[in-house]
Design a protein around this motif. Structure first.
Motif, PDB file in Angstrom:
ATOM      1  N   VAL A  39     -28.326  24.210 111.841  1.00 50.18           N
ATOM      2  CA  VAL A  39     -29.619  23.710 111.392  1.00 50.18           C
ATOM      3  C   VAL A  39     -29.978  24.425 110.098  1.00 50.18           C
ATOM      4  CG1 VAL A  39     -32.085  23.566 111.948  1.00 50.18           C
ATOM      5  CG2 VAL A  39     -30.370  23.161 113.729  1.00 50.18           C
ATOM      6  N   GLN A  40     -30.409  23.665 109.104  1.00 52.15           N
ATOM      7  CA  GLN A  40     -30.773  24.196 107.787  1.00 52.15           C
ATOM      8  C   GLN A  40     -32.287  24.375 107.688  1.00 52.15           C
ATOM      9  OE1 GLN A  40     -28.164  24.760 105.479  1.00 52.15           O
ATOM     10  NE2 GLN A  40     -27.007  24.282 107.325  1.00 52.15           N
ATOM     11  N   GLU A  41     -32.708  25.195 106.775  1.00 54.32           N
ATOM     12  CA  GLU A  41     -34.135  25.310 106.487  1.00 54.32           C
ATOM     13  C   GLU A  41     -34.584  24.057 105.740  1.00 54.32           C
ATOM     14  OE1 GLU A  41     -34.698  28.910 104.251  1.00 54.32           O
ATOM     15  OE2 GLU A  41     -34.703  30.131 106.062  1.00 54.32           O
ATOM     16  N   MET A  42     -35.693  23.469 106.177  1.00 55.59           N
ATOM     17  CA  MET A  42     -36.233  22.289 105.482  1.00 55.59           C
ATOM     18  C   MET A  42     -36.857  22.689 104.158  1.00 55.59           C
ATOM     19  SD  MET A  42     -37.707  19.496 108.030  1.00 55.59           S
ATOM     20  CE  MET A  42     -37.395  18.269 106.777  1.00 55.59           C
ATOM     21  N   VAL A  43     -37.596  23.751 104.213  1.00 55.15           N
ATOM     22  CA  VAL A  43     -38.163  24.377 103.022  1.00 55.15           C
ATOM     23  C   VAL A  43     -37.903  25.862 103.203  1.00 55.15           C
ATOM     24  CG1 VAL A  43     -39.907  22.586 102.612  1.00 55.15           C
ATOM     25  CG2 VAL A  43     -40.487  24.540 104.048  1.00 55.15           C
ATOM     26  N   THR A  47     -37.550  26.390 109.529  1.00 55.03           N
ATOM     27  CA  THR A  47     -36.619  25.524 110.245  1.00 55.03           C
ATOM     28  C   THR A  47     -37.403  24.846 111.359  1.00 55.03           C
ATOM     29  OG1 THR A  47     -35.965  27.329 111.703  1.00 55.03           O
ATOM     30  CG2 THR A  47     -34.571  26.934 109.788  1.00 55.03           C
ATOM     31  N   GLY A  48     -36.721  24.046 112.133  1.00 53.38           N
ATOM     32  CA  GLY A  48     -37.378  23.473 113.290  1.00 53.38           C
ATOM     33  C   GLY A  48     -37.376  21.972 113.354  1.00 53.38           C
ATOM     34  N   TYR A  49     -36.937  21.288 112.314  1.00 55.66           N
ATOM     35  CA  TYR A  49     -36.911  19.841 112.358  1.00 55.66           C
ATOM     36  C   TYR A  49     -35.485  19.315 112.461  1.00 55.66           C
ATOM     37  CZ  TYR A  49     -38.524  15.055 111.411  1.00 55.66           C
ATOM     38  OH  TYR A  49     -38.804  13.715 111.489  1.00 55.66           O
ATOM     39  N   TRP A  50     -34.548  20.143 112.873  1.00 52.10           N
ATOM     40  CA  TRP A  50     -33.177  19.752 113.136  1.00 52.10           C
ATOM     41  C   TRP A  50     -32.508  19.138 111.914  1.00 52.10           C
ATOM     42  CZ3 TRP A  50     -31.611  22.287 117.164  1.00 52.10           C
ATOM     43  CH2 TRP A  50     -32.543  22.601 118.151  1.00 52.10           C
ATOM     44  N   GLU A  51     -32.695  19.801 110.778  1.00 49.34           N
ATOM     45  CA  GLU A  51     -32.059  19.348 109.544  1.00 49.34           C
ATOM     46  C   GLU A  51     -30.648  19.902 109.451  1.00 49.34           C
ATOM     47  OE1 GLU A  51     -32.421  20.235 104.875  1.00 49.34           O
ATOM     48  OE2 GLU A  51     -34.225  19.365 105.776  1.00 49.34           O
ATOM     49  N   ILE A  52     -29.730  19.037 109.038  1.00 47.77           N
ATOM     50  CA  ILE A  52     -28.331  19.405 108.850  1.00 47.77           C
ATOM     51  C   ILE A  52     -27.871  18.936 107.477  1.00 47.77           C
ATOM     52  CG2 ILE A  52     -27.752  19.375 111.308  1.00 47.77           C
ATOM     53  CD1 ILE A  52     -26.675  16.508 110.879  1.00 47.77           C
ATOM     54  N   VAL A  53     -26.735  19.466 107.048  1.00 52.87           N
ATOM     55  CA  VAL A  53     -26.117  18.991 105.819  1.00 52.87           C
ATOM     56  C   VAL A  53     -25.123  17.894 106.205  1.00 52.87           C
ATOM     57  CG1 VAL A  53     -24.611  19.591 103.884  1.00 52.87           C
ATOM     58  CG2 VAL A  53     -26.387  21.187 104.626  1.00 52.87           C
ATOM     59  N   MET A  54     -25.264  16.732 105.558  1.00 53.67           N
ATOM     60  CA  MET A  54     -24.346  15.620 105.780  1.00 53.67           C
ATOM     61  C   MET A  54     -23.267  15.662 104.699  1.00 53.67           C
ATOM     62  SD  MET A  54     -26.952  12.463 106.629  1.00 53.67           S
ATOM     63  CE  MET A  54     -27.225  12.178 104.893  1.00 53.67           C
ATOM     64  N   ILE A  65     -25.201   6.792  99.864  1.00 53.34           N
ATOM     65  CA  ILE A  65     -26.421   7.583 100.055  1.00 53.34           C
ATOM     66  C   ILE A  65     -26.558   8.600  98.923  1.00 53.34           C
ATOM     67  CG2 ILE A  65     -25.404   9.360 101.528  1.00 53.34           C
ATOM     68  CD1 ILE A  65     -28.630   7.792 102.534  1.00 53.34           C
ATOM     69  N   SER A  66     -27.793   8.825  98.504  1.00 57.34           N
ATOM     70  CA  SER A  66     -28.035   9.732  97.379  1.00 57.34           C
ATOM     71  C   SER A  66     -28.411  11.141  97.815  1.00 57.34           C
ATOM     72  CB  SER A  66     -29.159   9.171  96.501  1.00 57.34           C
ATOM     73  OG  SER A  66     -30.344   9.022  97.262  1.00 57.34           O
ATOM     74  N   THR A  67     -28.498  11.388  99.108  1.00 59.30           N
ATOM     75  CA  THR A  67     -28.871  12.713  99.598  1.00 59.30           C
ATOM     76  C   THR A  67     -27.811  13.219 100.564  1.00 59.30           C
ATOM     77  OG1 THR A  67     -30.604  14.011 100.689  1.00 59.30           O
ATOM     78  CG2 THR A  67     -30.260  11.780 101.508  1.00 59.30           C
ATOM     79  N   LYS A  68     -27.743  14.504 100.715  1.00 62.37           N
ATOM     80  CA  LYS A  68     -26.834  15.116 101.693  1.00 62.37           C
ATOM     81  C   LYS A  68     -27.623  15.843 102.776  1.00 62.37           C
ATOM     82  CE  LYS A  68     -23.128  13.866  99.476  1.00 62.37           C
ATOM     83  NZ  LYS A  68     -23.050  12.439  99.385  1.00 62.37           N
ATOM     84  N   LYS A  69     -28.956  15.685 102.757  1.00 68.17           N
ATOM     85  CA  LYS A  69     -29.799  16.292 103.778  1.00 68.17           C
ATOM     86  C   LYS A  69     -30.074  15.252 104.861  1.00 68.17           C
ATOM     87  CE  LYS A  69     -33.313  18.805 102.164  1.00 68.17           C
ATOM     88  NZ  LYS A  69     -34.476  19.176 101.311  1.00 68.17           N
ATOM     89  N   GLY A  70     -29.839  15.638 106.113  1.00 65.69           N
ATOM     90  CA  GLY A  70     -30.096  14.739 107.227  1.00 65.69           C
ATOM     91  C   GLY A  70     -30.909  15.427 108.298  1.00 65.69           C
ATOM     92  N   VAL A  71     -31.707  14.654 108.991  1.00 64.06           N
ATOM     93  CA  VAL A  71     -32.493  15.162 110.114  1.00 64.06           C
ATOM     94  C   VAL A  71     -32.145  14.321 111.332  1.00 64.06           C
ATOM     95  CG1 VAL A  71     -34.811  15.413 111.054  1.00 64.06           C
ATOM     96  CG2 VAL A  71     -34.364  16.032 108.687  1.00 64.06           C
ATOM     97  N   GLN A 180     -28.247  24.986 116.137  1.00 60.14           N
ATOM     98  CA  GLN A 180     -27.218  24.031 115.773  1.00 60.14           C
ATOM     99  C   GLN A 180     -27.406  22.724 116.546  1.00 60.14           C
ATOM    100  OE1 GLN A 180     -23.475  25.923 116.709  1.00 60.14           O
ATOM    101  NE2 GLN A 180     -23.835  25.893 118.897  1.00 60.14           N
ATOM    102  N   VAL A 181     -26.825  21.669 115.993  1.00 63.82           N
ATOM    103  CA  VAL A 181     -26.827  20.360 116.632  1.00 63.82           C
ATOM    104  C   VAL A 181     -25.376  19.983 116.875  1.00 63.82           C
ATOM    105  CG1 VAL A 181     -27.537  17.950 116.448  1.00 63.82           C
ATOM    106  CG2 VAL A 181     -28.905  19.711 115.350  1.00 63.82           C
ATOM    107  N   GLY A 182     -25.086  19.508 118.081  1.00 66.02           N
ATOM    108  CA  GLY A 182     -23.728  19.104 118.425  1.00 66.02           C
ATOM    109  C   GLY A 182     -23.641  17.612 118.660  1.00 66.02           C
TER     110      GLY A 182
END
Length: 193
Positions: A39-43, A47-54, A65-71, A180-182
């Motif tokens: 899980v990545q920091e959103m800002v 943390t806490g919104y289950w953000e990952i790097v795609m 897609i133009s972003t690599k940030k995913g929730v 982490q998210v699995g």
């Protein structure tokens, strides 16, 4: 009281029952091993919104897609992507807007019977495929495209929300202690007790 500080979702398709497991996973709902992403920091500092790097989102092997940030979010029904990407993606799968005026121009229909390409979401080096059956919501013979355009402002955005459309196609485990998210291969149409 829980065996582990995790929770996992099995979302049923087509109105079928689903389940939320607290404290573990239901090994009858997936096969193979989990692929984990941190899980990545959103800002900064949050943390806490289950953000990952795609890694990417692709159709026919081309990035769409133009972003690599995913929730990963069970509270979002569709796949929500930046509005700058939605029109091109809709065109590639054959989806058309409901109407040319807001808010109907952010929702799409798709021919229920036409062929459409897979959408590949690549996470941690693994490909999670969404077939047309996965990304189309059939409502009494009218098929809705399971993506919508949404712009999350910086610093949190832009990002893509992997909502219920994604989670119905893949078993998802949220690991609180290890941040982490699995993801695992879902057993579609499994019996929910």
């Amino acid at each position: 009281v829980l065996d582990a500080n995790v929770f996992a979702f099995y979302l049923g398709s087509g109105g079928a029952a689903g389940e939320l497991v607290l404290g573990g996973v239901d090994d009858t709902k997936y096969t193979g091993d989990f692929n984990y992403l941190p899980v990545q920091e959103m800002v900064p500092g949050k943390t806490g919104y289950w953000e990952i790097v795609m890694d990417d989102v692709q159709i026919n092997g081309k990035s769409v897609i133009s972003t690599k940030k995913g929730v990963v979010d069970s509270g979002t029904s569709l796949l929500a992507i930046p509005t700058s990407d939605i029109k091109a993606i809709a065109a590639l799968v054959g989806a058309k807007t409901l109407a040319p005026i807001p808010p109907l121009n952010s929702e799409y229909t798709i021919d229920c019977n036409a062929d459409a390409p897979d959408v590949d979401v690549i996470l941690g080096g693994k490909t999670y495929t969404l077939t047309k059956d996965d990304y189309v919501i059939n409502d009494a013979g009218q098929c809705l495209f399971g993506m919508t355009g949404i712009d999350i402002p910086a610093p949190a955005g832009p990002l893509m929300i992997l909502g219920d459309v994604f989670m119905r196609a893949h078993y998802v485990k949220f690991d609180v202690d290890n941040k982490q998210v699995g993801f695992a291969k879902i057993v579609k149409n499994a019996v929910v007790v």
